[in-house]
Scaffold this active site. Structure first.
Site, PDB file in Angstrom:
ATOM      1  N   HIS A 113       0.818  -1.224   0.000  1.00 13.62           N
ATOM      2  CA  HIS A 113       0.000   0.000   0.000  1.00 13.62           C
ATOM      3  C   HIS A 113       0.850   1.271   0.000  1.00 13.62           C
ATOM      4  O   HIS A 113       0.347   2.350   0.316  1.00 13.62           O
ATOM      5  CB  HIS A 113      -0.956   0.004   1.206  1.00 13.62           C
ATOM      6  CG  HIS A 113      -2.068  -1.002   1.072  1.00 13.62           C
ATOM      7  ND1 HIS A 113      -2.876  -1.376   2.114  1.00 13.62           N
ATOM      8  CD2 HIS A 113      -2.509  -1.702   0.001  1.00 13.62           C
ATOM      9  CE1 HIS A 113      -3.766  -2.273   1.702  1.00 13.62           C
ATOM     10  NE2 HIS A 113      -3.558  -2.491   0.419  1.00 13.62           N
ATOM     11  N   CYS A 121       6.197  11.159  -8.103  1.00 13.69           N
ATOM     12  CA  CYS A 121       6.038  12.163  -9.160  1.00 13.69           C
ATOM     13  C   CYS A 121       4.749  11.863  -9.940  1.00 13.69           C
ATOM     14  O   CYS A 121       4.542  10.729 -10.390  1.00 13.69           O
ATOM     15  CB  CYS A 121       7.245  12.116 -10.092  1.00 13.69           C
ATOM     16  SG  CYS A 121       7.033  13.102 -11.583  1.00 13.69           S
ATOM     17  N   SER A 182      -7.546  -6.646   9.748  1.00 13.16           N
ATOM     18  CA  SER A 182      -8.974  -6.941   9.927  1.00 13.16           C
ATOM     19  C   SER A 182      -9.542  -7.773   8.783  1.00 13.16           C
ATOM     20  O   SER A 182     -10.679  -8.234   8.857  1.00 13.16           O
ATOM     21  CB  SER A 182      -9.765  -5.627  10.044  1.00 13.16           C
ATOM     22  OG  SER A 182      -9.600  -4.865   8.865  1.00 13.16           O
ATOM     23  N   LEU A 207      -5.866  -9.417  17.502  1.00 12.43           N
ATOM     24  CA  LEU A 207      -6.504  -9.077  18.784  1.00 12.43           C
ATOM     25  C   LEU A 207      -7.917  -9.628  18.866  1.00 12.43           C
ATOM     26  O   LEU A 207      -8.430  -9.869  19.958  1.00 12.43           O
ATOM     27  CB  LEU A 207      -6.517  -7.549  18.914  1.00 12.43           C
ATOM     28  CG  LEU A 207      -6.732  -6.922  20.272  1.00 12.43           C
ATOM     29  CD1 LEU A 207      -5.749  -7.474  21.302  1.00 12.43           C
ATOM     30  CD2 LEU A 207      -6.584  -5.404  20.163  1.00 12.43           C
ATOM     31  N   ALA A 224      -0.239  -8.502  19.315  1.00 12.12           N
ATOM     32  CA  ALA A 224       0.894  -8.991  18.505  1.00 12.12           C
ATOM     33  C   ALA A 224       2.214  -8.863  19.251  1.00 12.12           C
ATOM     34  O   ALA A 224       3.069  -9.744  19.160  1.00 12.12           O
ATOM     35  CB  ALA A 224       0.947  -8.233  17.181  1.00 12.12           C
TER      36      ALA A 224
END
Ligand code: OAD
Length: 240
Positions: A113, A121, A182, A207, A224
């Site tokens: 990501h 640029c 998630s 979690l 974690a």
């Protein structure tokens, strides 16, 4: 033992891995990311509608990431240790745009990501490390005259980076581990199914159960920073 006899491991990380370093996850605050709607700050449409807001948002995130109290936690360190043990058999794919994996010592990392500490640029698509703030008037360092730069972030509706390499690694993986995500954002949410199709053992560390939880062979619930180091210690003892 030669690396080739060790299992091929692909780890996918999400925002939960950096939560204990003080970086907020994306969906823990009524769907708002640092008090902004994801549509406003993480889509090409949001950028076109209000570029100043989007530049400022990522400038704030970039500054936050470089604050002295934001440092890698035990989860980042455990993954660097796993990489040291597995060498080329290991690949870390992260949805996170921070650099905490690298600061913990990870080298075999793909940021699907994008990266906060990078500017892209708008003319050539070339990326440059960028630690300071930038805006619509900031010029790139690759064109003459300089062109506009944008945050080097993959927004919703854009194609994630390194997908060919990731798909190949998933197809060859013996073990797939998802940590702190998630499972709501594709294509990353689909990686467990792809790895399972290739015969990999799949493990979720989170979690709370993710949206893909039922697809995993093993589920470890916890923070974690606590459960991942324990998992890595046992994994290295048993397989490396
Ligand atoms: P989310 O915020 O959707 O999910 C974070 C997950 O981490 C949740 O399931 C939490 O329960 C879990 N979690 C929180 N603290 C944890 C801890 N200490 N230990 C373990 N787990 C913990 O974040 P992502 O799944 O990473 O995209 O979100 C995916 C993408 O959506 C992001 O990369 C981002 C976002 O929009 C872009 O910016 C392009």
């Amino acid at each position: 033992m030669h690396d080739v006899y060790k299992p091929r491991v692909v780890v996918l990380t999400g925002a939960g891995v950096s939560a204990e370093s003080g970086i907020k996850t994306f969906r823990d605050n009524n769907g708002l990311w640092e008090n902004h709607r994801i549509e406003d700050v993480a889509t090409p449409e949001g950028f076109a509608a209000n570029p100043d807001l989007v530049y400022q948002f990522y400038n704030d995130r970039r500054a936050q990431l470089q604050a002295p109290d934001v440092t890698p936690n035990q989860a980042h360190k455990a993954l660097a240790e796993l990489e040291s043990a597995l060498g080329e058999q290991f690949l870390l794919v992260t949805q996170n745009v921070d650099d905490l994996h690298e600061r913990a010592g990870s080298e075999r990392v793909l940021h699907m990501h994008g990266k906060l500490l990078s500017a892209r640029c708008c003319n050539t698509g070339k990326t440059t490390q960028w630690l300071d703030s930038f805006d619509a008037h900031t010029e790139c360092r690759c064109c003459f005259p300089g062109a506009q730069v944008r945050p080097d972030i993959v927004w919703f509706g854009e194609v994630p980076m390194h997908m060919d390499e990731i798909i190949l690694a998933l197809a060859k993986a013996d073990v797939f581990i998802a940590v702190g995500t998630s499972g709501q954002v594709y294509p990353a949410a689909n990686f467990v199914a792809m790895a399972a199709d290739s015969g990999a053992r799949t493990i979720e560390i989170n979690l709370e159960p993710s949206q893909q939880n039922s697809l995993f062979d093993e589920k470890i619930v916890g923070k974690a920073g606590k459960v991942l180091p324990e998992f890595v210690t046992h994994f290295i003892r048993d397989y490396c």
